[in-house]
Design an enzyme around this catalytic site. Structure first.
Site, PDB file in Angstrom:
ATOM      1  N   ASP A 131      49.924  20.119  83.258  1.00 42.42           N
ATOM      2  CA  ASP A 131      49.004  21.217  82.971  1.00 42.42           C
ATOM      3  C   ASP A 131      48.515  21.125  81.530  1.00 42.42           C
ATOM      4  OD1 ASP A 131      47.573  23.478  83.706  1.00 42.42           O
ATOM      5  OD2 ASP A 131      49.094  24.837  82.914  1.00 42.42           O
ATOM      6  N   HIS A 138      39.907  29.931  75.768  1.00 45.76           N
ATOM      7  CA  HIS A 138      41.228  30.418  76.193  1.00 45.76           C
ATOM      8  C   HIS A 138      42.254  30.238  75.078  1.00 45.76           C
ATOM      9  CE1 HIS A 138      44.823  31.139  78.587  1.00 45.76           C
ATOM     10  NE2 HIS A 138      45.269  29.942  78.271  1.00 45.76           N
ATOM     11  N   ARG A 147      49.162  34.878  67.296  1.00 48.93           N
ATOM     12  CA  ARG A 147      49.347  34.363  65.943  1.00 48.93           C
ATOM     13  C   ARG A 147      48.322  34.909  64.962  1.00 48.93           C
ATOM     14  NH1 ARG A 147      50.247  29.827  69.068  1.00 48.93           N
ATOM     15  NH2 ARG A 147      48.061  29.272  68.882  1.00 48.93           N
ATOM     16  N   GLU A 204      46.091  32.019  86.309  1.00 49.42           N
ATOM     17  CA  GLU A 204      45.293  31.167  85.427  1.00 49.42           C
ATOM     18  C   GLU A 204      44.254  30.468  86.288  1.00 49.42           C
ATOM     19  OE1 GLU A 204      47.975  28.709  83.029  1.00 49.42           O
ATOM     20  OE2 GLU A 204      48.008  30.325  81.544  1.00 49.42           O
ATOM     21  N   GLU A 206      41.987  27.685  86.968  1.00 53.23           N
ATOM     22  CA  GLU A 206      41.925  26.311  86.474  1.00 53.23           C
ATOM     23  C   GLU A 206      41.216  25.410  87.473  1.00 53.23           C
ATOM     24  OE1 GLU A 206      45.466  24.626  84.846  1.00 53.23           O
ATOM     25  OE2 GLU A 206      46.310  26.552  84.223  1.00 53.23           O
ATOM     26  N   ASP A 238      47.300  28.652  88.362  1.00 53.45           N
ATOM     27  CA  ASP A 238      48.599  28.361  87.740  1.00 53.45           C
ATOM     28  C   ASP A 238      49.276  29.692  87.414  1.00 53.45           C
ATOM     29  OD1 ASP A 238      50.611  26.815  86.563  1.00 53.45           O
ATOM     30  OD2 ASP A 238      49.652  26.918  84.603  1.00 53.45           O
ATOM     31  N   ARG A 242      54.111  35.955  81.906  1.00 57.05           N
ATOM     32  CA  ARG A 242      53.874  35.993  80.453  1.00 57.05           C
ATOM     33  C   ARG A 242      55.077  36.486  79.667  1.00 57.05           C
ATOM     34  NH1 ARG A 242      49.850  32.526  80.397  1.00 57.05           N
ATOM     35  NH2 ARG A 242      48.046  33.226  81.591  1.00 57.05           N
ATOM     36  N   GLN A 245      57.481  33.679  79.498  1.00 56.51           N
ATOM     37  CA  GLN A 245      56.894  32.631  78.656  1.00 56.51           C
ATOM     38  C   GLN A 245      57.100  32.924  77.170  1.00 56.51           C
ATOM     39  OE1 GLN A 245      52.753  31.993  79.606  1.00 56.51           O
ATOM     40  NE2 GLN A 245      52.481  30.367  78.109  1.00 56.51           N
ATOM     41  N   LYS A 258      56.180  28.977  84.303  1.00 59.28           N
ATOM     42  CA  LYS A 258      55.113  28.286  85.025  1.00 59.28           C
ATOM     43  C   LYS A 258      55.639  27.510  86.213  1.00 59.28           C
ATOM     44  CE  LYS A 258      51.982  28.750  81.597  1.00 59.28           C
ATOM     45  NZ  LYS A 258      50.567  29.074  81.746  1.00 59.28           N
ATOM     46  N   THR A 262      52.237  27.144  91.910  1.00 63.41           N
ATOM     47  CA  THR A 262      50.882  26.755  91.520  1.00 63.41           C
ATOM     48  C   THR A 262      50.115  26.576  92.819  1.00 63.41           C
ATOM     49  OG1 THR A 262      51.734  25.591  89.576  1.00 63.41           O
ATOM     50  CG2 THR A 262      49.506  25.021  90.298  1.00 63.41           C
ATOM     51  N   THR A 354      43.688  27.240  81.707  1.00 68.37           N
ATOM     52  CA  THR A 354      42.822  28.385  82.006  1.00 68.37           C
ATOM     53  C   THR A 354      41.419  28.159  81.474  1.00 68.37           C
ATOM     54  OG1 THR A 354      44.759  29.772  81.740  1.00 68.37           O
ATOM     55  CG2 THR A 354      42.621  30.887  81.769  1.00 68.37           C
ATOM     56  N   GLU A 368      44.093  37.635  79.019  1.00 71.70           N
ATOM     57  CA  GLU A 368      42.899  37.762  78.178  1.00 71.70           C
ATOM     58  C   GLU A 368      42.028  38.940  78.598  1.00 71.70           C
ATOM     59  OE1 GLU A 368      42.512  33.419  79.164  1.00 71.70           O
ATOM     60  OE2 GLU A 368      41.122  33.566  77.479  1.00 71.70           O
TER      61      GLU A 368
END
Ligand code: MN
Length: 421
Positions: A131, A138, A147, A204, A206, A238, A242, A245, A258, A262, A354, A368
Site C-alpha cells: 500500500d 491526502h 503534525r 480509504e 484507492e 483499504d 484510525r 493506527q 490496516k 482490504t 487514499t 479527512e
C-alpha cells in the site's frame, strides 16, 4: 493517440444489446476480466459485456480462444496463469474477444451468463499486497492533522512514493462483509492502552494496480518497463482503524490498523482498455531522481465516488474525486518498489493510497472528510464521523470520453466486532 487499436474504436457495437446502452460500465471497448461461479460453484474466468459475462474458460476449452497454444490458462478459474503470459497474449486475447462480441463480425450463441445470476470471486490470487501513500492532497491533509501545517509532508515525500508491505491474506472481493477490528486503543489522556473494538473505523478510496508479470530478484526496472508489467486496475477500499493506527504506527508504520480487510472490485479493467484515458502526473514540486521520471502519461483520468448507506437506509454520496490527482503513478510506484531488487510477481497488488483532491468534497477518507471527527458528515437518517456497524460503503469509478469505461462497484458492509478471545 499512442497505444490505441481497433479495440478502442468508439464506433464499435456489440450484439449484446446491454453493452450499447449509453452510460453502461461495460461496453465492448472495456472487456474487464473477472472470476464467477454459478450453482455448482466451479470458478470460471470471464469478461464483462453489458449486463452479461462471456465465459472465457468455456471458450478456451472449446478451442475458440487459445492464449497459450497447447496449454490451458483459464481452467483453474483464476487470472494468474493468463497474466503470467505477458502483454502480447493479453492484447491478442482482448482483440479476439472484441471480434467475437462485435455486432458486425461476432458470433451469436457464445457462452454468456447474466451477472445477476452468478457470484463473483477474487479475480486473482493476490501474491502480495503493498500500500502506497501517493496522493499529495491526502498526505498533506493527514500530516496537517497530526503534525501541523508546517510539517505536513514528511521530508522524503516529494522524492519517492512512500509505501508499506500489507497483508494479502485479507484482500477480499466486493460484497464480503468486514468485521470491525479489535485492537489496542489508547487515548491521549489515558495512562495505558486497553483492548477494544475500533471506534474510528474508516475507509480509504484507492486505486489498485495488478502486476501481471514480475521482475527477477535483484533486477530493477524502469518506469516504462513497470508500466508494461501492469495487467490492469481495480477499485480498492483499504479499511483502516484510525485509533489503532495512531497508537501503533511509530516507528514501523501501519500494522494491525490496516491488516483486517482490504476490498477490491471484482472486475480488472485492463491497462490496454484504459489507454485512451491516460494523463500525465501533476507538475513536480521538486525534480525526481531519474529512475522515477516518466517519459509517457501513466496516470488515469478516472472519476471516483464514495457512497455510504446506513443499515436499512439509502446511500449518500460523500465524495467525488479523480485518480489523476495522484502525485505518483502506478508505474512510478512499481519502479520504486523494484529498485532495491525486490522481486515483484504475478498477482502482486499495489494500492495507490487514499486518493483525495484539493476540494473538501473530494476527500477519500472519513478521517479527512470529518477532519478526524470534528465535522460530522450527513448521511440518510443521521450523521457520521467514522463508520458504524451495518454501514455499507460503495466505491464507484469510471472514465468518460468518446465512451464510458466503468469499473463497476467495490462495496462492503461493517459487521460488529468479535468477542475478545
Ligand atoms: Mn491505504
Amino acid at each position: 493517440m499512442k497505444g490505441l487499436n481497433a479495440t478502442h474504436d468508439p464506433a464499435r457495437r456489440s450484439w449484446v444489446d446491454s453493452a450499447n446502452v449509453p452510460g453502461a460500465d461495460f461496453p465492448i471497448q472495456n472487456l474487464p476480466w473477472g472470476v464467477c461461479s454459478e450453482g455448482d460453484g466451479t470458478r470460471r474466468v470471464g469478461v464483462a459485456i453489458g449486463d452479461r459475462i462471456l465465459d472465457v474458460t468455456a471458450l478456451e476449452a472449446d478451442g475458440v480462444v487459445e492464449p497459450a497454444p497447447g496449454r490451458r490458462v483459464f481452467g483453474d478459474g483464476i487470472l494468474n496463469p493468463f497474466m503470467a503470459l505477458g502483454p502480447a497474449a493479453w492484447s491478442e486475447t482482448r482483440a479476439a474477444l472484441a471480434d467475437l462480441l462485435d455486432a458486425e463480425t461476432g458470433e451469436r450463441g457464445l457462452p454468456l451468463v447474466a451477472q445477476a445470476d452468478v457470484q463473483m470471486h477474487l479475480p486473482i490470487f493476490v501474491r502480495s499486497y503493498t500500500d502506497f501513500y501517493a496522493s499529495r492532497e491526502h498526505a498533506t491533509n493527514v500530516g496537517t492533522m497530526f503534525r501541523g501545517a508546517e510539517n505536513a509532508l514528511p521530508p522524503n515525500w516529494l522524492h519517492m512514493p512512500i509505501g508499506y508491505n500489507g497483508r494479502a491474506s485479507t484482500v477480499v472481493v466486493s460484497g464480503t462483509p468486514i468485521r470491525r477490528p479489535l485492537g489496542q486503543l489508547k487515548g491521549p489522556e489515558e495512562d495505558a492502552p486497553r483492548l477494544g473494538p475500533s471506534q474510528k473505523l474508516d475507509i480509504e478510496l484507492e486505486l489498485g494496480a495488478i502486476v501481471g508479470f514480475g521482475n527477477p530478484m535483484g533486477q530493477p526496472v524502469t518506469t516504462a518497463q513497470a508500466w508494461e508489467m501492469i495487467f490492469g486496475f481495480v477499485l480498492l477500499n483499504d479499511w483502516s482503524a484510525r485509533d489503532v493506527q495512531v497508537w501503533e504506527y511509530q516507528p514501523l508504520g501501519p500494522f494491525q490498523a490496516k491488516a483486517f480487510g482490504t476490498t477490491i472490485s471484482p472486475w480488472v479493467v485492463t491497462r490496454e482498455a484504459l489507454a485512451p484515458f491516460l494523463v500525465p502526473t501533476p507538475e513536480r514540486a521538486l525534480p525526481l531522481l531519474p529512475y522515477l521520471e516518466e517519459r509517457a502519461a501513466y496516470n488515469l483520468d478516472l472519476l471516483l465516488e464514495v457512497d455510504l448507506a446506513p443499515e436499512g437506509q439509502g446511500a449518500t454520496t460523500l465524495s467525488q474525486t479523480n485518480a489523476r490527482h495522484l502525485y505518483y503513478s502506478a508505474a512510478q510506484q512499481l519502479a520504486h518498489h523494484a529498485m532495491s531488487g525486490c522481486a515483484m510477481e504475478t498477482g502482486d497488488l499495489l494500492g495507490s493510497g487514499t486518493i483525495s483532491g484539493a476540494a473538501p468534497d473530494s476527500r477519500g477518507s472519513l478521517l479527512e472528510m470529518t477532519w478526524n471527527g470534528r465535522d460530522p458528515v450527513e448521511v440518510q437518517g443521521g450523521t457520521r464521523t467514522f463508520l458504524q456497524d451495518g454501514d455499507t460503503v460503495t466505491l464507484r469509478g469510471w472514465c468518460e470520453g468518446a465512451y464510458r469505461l466503468g469499473f463497476g462497484v467495490c462495496a462492503g458492509t461493517i459487521l460488529p466486532a468479535p468477542e475478545a478471545p
